[in-house]
Motif scaffolding. Structure first.
Motif, mmCIF file in Angstrom:
data_model
loop_
_atom_site.group_PDB
_atom_site.id
_atom_site.type_symbol
_atom_site.label_atom_id
_atom_site.label_comp_id
_atom_site.label_asym_id
_atom_site.label_seq_id
_atom_site.Cartn_x
_atom_site.Cartn_y
_atom_site.Cartn_z
ATOM 1 N N ALA A 160 -4.153 2.333 6.897
ATOM 2 C CA ALA A 160 -5.236 2.578 5.940
ATOM 3 C C ALA A 160 -6.273 3.566 6.462
ATOM 4 C CB ALA A 160 -5.915 1.263 5.573
ATOM 5 N N LEU A 161 -6.134 3.980 7.717
ATOM 6 C CA LEU A 161 -7.062 4.956 8.286
ATOM 7 C C LEU A 161 -6.742 6.374 7.834
ATOM 8 C CD1 LEU A 161 -7.236 3.593 11.954
ATOM 9 C CD2 LEU A 161 -8.871 3.208 10.094
ATOM 10 N N GLY A 162 -5.560 6.570 7.248
ATOM 11 C CA GLY A 162 -5.156 7.909 6.833
ATOM 12 C C GLY A 162 -5.416 8.163 5.367
ATOM 13 N N ARG A 163 -4.554 9.004 4.769
ATOM 14 C CA ARG A 163 -4.686 9.316 3.344
ATOM 15 C C ARG A 163 -4.037 8.225 2.491
ATOM 16 N NH1 ARG A 163 -2.070 15.146 3.268
ATOM 17 N NH2 ARG A 163 -1.001 14.326 5.115
ATOM 18 N N GLN A 164 -4.198 8.370 1.161
ATOM 19 C CA GLN A 164 -3.608 7.415 0.216
ATOM 20 C C GLN A 164 -3.924 5.983 0.650
ATOM 21 O OE1 GLN A 164 -2.207 8.347 -2.576
ATOM 22 N NE2 GLN A 164 -2.197 10.541 -2.152
ATOM 23 N N ARG A 165 -5.207 5.719 0.833
ATOM 24 C CA ARG A 165 -5.613 4.459 1.455
ATOM 25 C C ARG A 165 -5.222 3.234 0.636
ATOM 26 N NH1 ARG A 165 -11.524 5.786 4.213
ATOM 27 N NH2 ARG A 165 -10.743 7.398 5.642
ATOM 28 N N ARG A 166 -5.275 3.353 -0.690
ATOM 29 C CA ARG A 166 -4.939 2.187 -1.506
ATOM 30 C C ARG A 166 -3.472 1.808 -1.332
ATOM 31 N NH1 ARG A 166 -8.056 2.986 -7.339
ATOM 32 N NH2 ARG A 166 -10.201 2.909 -6.502
ATOM 33 N N VAL A 167 -2.604 2.801 -1.408
ATOM 34 C CA VAL A 167 -1.167 2.519 -1.275
ATOM 35 C C VAL A 167 -0.843 2.044 0.135
ATOM 36 C CG1 VAL A 167 1.157 3.495 -1.399
ATOM 37 C CG2 VAL A 167 -0.588 4.197 -3.057
ATOM 38 N N SER A 168 -1.351 2.762 1.132
ATOM 39 C CA SER A 168 -1.045 2.397 2.509
ATOM 40 C C SER A 168 -1.628 1.027 2.862
ATOM 41 C CB SER A 168 -1.554 3.467 3.479
ATOM 42 O OG SER A 168 -2.937 3.685 3.324
ATOM 43 N N ALA A 169 -2.813 0.731 2.344
ATOM 44 C CA ALA A 169 -3.411 -0.571 2.611
ATOM 45 C C ALA A 169 -2.607 -1.690 1.948
ATOM 46 C CB ALA A 169 -4.858 -0.600 2.121
ATOM 47 N N ALA A 170 -2.134 -1.439 0.727
ATOM 48 C CA ALA A 170 -1.341 -2.450 0.024
ATOM 49 C C ALA A 170 -0.026 -2.724 0.746
ATOM 50 C CB ALA A 170 -1.071 -1.999 -1.409
ATOM 51 N N LEU A 171 0.640 -1.659 1.196
ATOM 52 C CA LEU A 171 1.903 -1.833 1.907
ATOM 53 C C LEU A 171 1.672 -2.474 3.270
ATOM 54 C CD1 LEU A 171 3.722 1.512 1.028
ATOM 55 C CD2 LEU A 171 3.994 -0.744 -0.030
ATOM 56 N N GLY A 172 0.564 -2.115 3.921
ATOM 57 C CA GLY A 172 0.225 -2.749 5.182
ATOM 58 C C GLY A 172 -0.034 -4.231 5.025
ATOM 59 N N ALA A 173 -0.683 -4.601 3.935
ATOM 60 C CA ALA A 173 -0.951 -6.019 3.665
ATOM 61 C C ALA A 173 0.347 -6.775 3.402
ATOM 62 C CB ALA A 173 -1.887 -6.147 2.475
ATOM 63 N N TRP A 174 1.275 -6.123 2.706
ATOM 64 C CA TRP A 174 2.580 -6.746 2.442
ATOM 65 C C TRP A 174 3.318 -7.001 3.759
ATOM 66 C CZ3 TRP A 174 7.352 -4.013 -0.132
ATOM 67 C CH2 TRP A 174 8.299 -4.981 -0.459
ATOM 68 N N TYR A 175 3.295 -5.997 4.624
ATOM 69 C CA TYR A 175 3.909 -6.144 5.951
ATOM 70 C C TYR A 175 3.268 -7.306 6.706
ATOM 71 C CZ TYR A 175 3.595 -5.303 11.000
ATOM 72 O OH TYR A 175 3.545 -5.463 12.364
ATOM 73 N N ALA A 176 1.933 -7.355 6.709
ATOM 74 C CA ALA A 176 1.225 -8.404 7.434
ATOM 75 C C ALA A 176 1.564 -9.790 6.884
ATOM 76 C CB ALA A 176 -0.278 -8.171 7.357
ATOM 77 N N HIS A 177 1.700 -9.887 5.576
ATOM 78 C CA HIS A 177 2.032 -11.172 4.960
ATOM 79 C C HIS A 177 3.418 -11.636 5.386
ATOM 80 C CE1 HIS A 177 2.464 -14.367 2.013
ATOM 81 N NE2 HIS A 177 3.572 -13.781 1.575
ATOM 82 N N ARG A 178 4.394 -10.732 5.302
ATOM 83 C CA ARG A 178 5.781 -11.103 5.598
ATOM 84 C C ARG A 178 5.962 -11.482 7.071
ATOM 85 N NH1 ARG A 178 9.712 -9.891 2.065
ATOM 86 N NH2 ARG A 178 11.199 -9.537 3.757
ATOM 87 N N TYR A 179 5.437 -10.657 7.948
ATOM 88 C CA TYR A 179 5.611 -10.897 9.372
ATOM 89 C C TYR A 179 4.610 -11.928 9.884
ATOM 90 C CZ TYR A 179 6.183 -9.626 14.355
ATOM 91 O OH TYR A 179 6.407 -9.645 15.713
ATOM 92 N N GLY A 180 3.376 -11.846 9.406
ATOM 93 C CA GLY A 180 2.342 -12.762 9.866
ATOM 94 C C GLY A 180 2.621 -14.208 9.501
ATOM 95 N N ARG A 181 3.159 -14.438 8.323
ATOM 96 C CA ARG A 181 3.452 -15.808 7.908
ATOM 97 C C ARG A 181 4.463 -16.460 8.848
ATOM 98 N NH1 ARG A 181 5.821 -16.451 1.955
ATOM 99 N NH2 ARG A 181 7.394 -15.134 2.957
ATOM 100 N N ALA A 182 5.464 -15.695 9.259
ATOM 101 C CA ALA A 182 6.470 -16.241 10.175
ATOM 102 C C ALA A 182 5.861 -16.551 11.543
ATOM 103 C CB ALA A 182 7.620 -15.247 10.329
ATOM 104 N N GLN A 183 4.949 -15.706 11.998
ATOM 105 C CA GLN A 183 4.295 -15.960 13.286
ATOM 106 C C GLN A 183 3.354 -17.158 13.201
ATOM 107 O OE1 GLN A 183 3.128 -12.112 15.469
ATOM 108 N NE2 GLN A 183 3.477 -11.445 13.370
#
Length: 280
Positions: free
Chosen positions: A197-220
């Motif tokens: 989210a520090l780069g361009r297209q912050r909304r899209v990148s932030a949304a995809l980053g949150a999806w990644y965090a949810h999928r991997y973070g939940r397992a951890q």
């Protein structure tokens, strides 16, 4: 040797987590194009080579801890596994040379060295997670090799950091972990997810980053509650199959949101295939 044995040896479906490295690197270096597909194919070959070399190097340990794997179960001989690893390594280098020429080989050759060094020397040492992180970081830079590689250092660092957490967890797949380990990797995952989210297209990148965090973070988080071997293995699998979402976030952050979204869409498919063939 049956096809399913070969698929299990190289963890074939897990290679869905690989092309995104080249795409994220190419997007950061502004060289996303036809050559990226060739470099991604080279990366897949090298990933499969690393998996075969991993099982060849671990054949004695696996005979005790994971006797169901292709080599200790007798379905693939050690010599055949080593030959497969060598053949895929040669194929990966050849494809990289065709797709990206000398500039690509300038990254692919050190990548091969890092892969084999990890498998035969570093894996079971304290340097193991860093060694695997180096492999993934170089894989991102391979995608950027037709352009200015230094422009892809940030996504390479982010992917390498993610890989470090997955590898650190993977070392506890057989016997389970202490709760301090998932606590550290979960904190790192939160920081990694925010990085795109520090780069361009912050909304899209932030949304995809949150999806990644949810999928991997939940397992951890489950490992944090119950650090059993089964939960650790599940978290490692989640880390591998959620990686396309992170790669997609990084690609969107570099200014290619549509391509990033397409990459992230691979994550559910990777997760479904992981139920049929273990990615670890």
């Amino acid at each position: 040797m049956l096809l399913r044995d070969l698929v299990q040896l190289v963890r074939a479906p897990a290679a869905l987590s690989v092309p995104g490295d080249a795409v994220a690197g190419a997007a950061a270096a502004d060289v996303l194009g036809a050559r990226t597909a060739g470099l991604a194919a080279a990366s897949v070959c090298l990933y499969w080579a690393g998996m075969a070399a991993n099982d060849w190097a671990d054949r004695d340990l696996d005979a005790v801890e994971r006797p169901e794997r292709p080599i200790p179960s007798g379905r693939i001989s050690p010599d055949a596994a080593l030959g497969i690893a060598g053949g895929l390594t040669a194929a990966g280098l050849a494809i990289a040379a065709v797709a990206g020429g000398r500039r690509a080989l300038g990254v692919a050759i050190p990548l091969v060295g890092a892969i084999w060094a990890y498998d035969v020397k570093l894996k079971n040492t304290p340097a193991g997670p860093a060694g695997m992180a180096l492999c993934r970081g170089l894989d991102v830079l391979l995608g950027a090799s037709p352009g200015k590689v230094t422009r892809a250092l940030w996504p390479a660092l982010v992917v390498a950091s993610h890989t470090y957490t997955v590898t650190a967890l993977s070392r506890k797949e057989v016997h389970g972990a202490e709760r301090t380990l998932p606590a550290r990797t979960l904190a790192a995952t939160a920081a990694i997810a925010a990085a795109p989210a520090l780069g361009r297209q912050r909304r899209v990148s932030a949304a995809l980053g949150a999806w990644y965090a949810h999928r991997y973070g939940r397992a951890q988080a489950k490992v944090l509650e119950d650090p059993s071997a089964a939960n650790v293995r599940a978290s490692v699998g989640a880390g591998i199959t959620a990686l396309p979402a992170l790669q997609g976030a990084l690609t969107a952050s570099a200014g290619a949101p549509v391509t990033g979204a397409v990459l992230a869409a691979v994550a559910p498919l990777a997760r479904a295939l992981a139920r049929k063939v273990s990615p670890t």
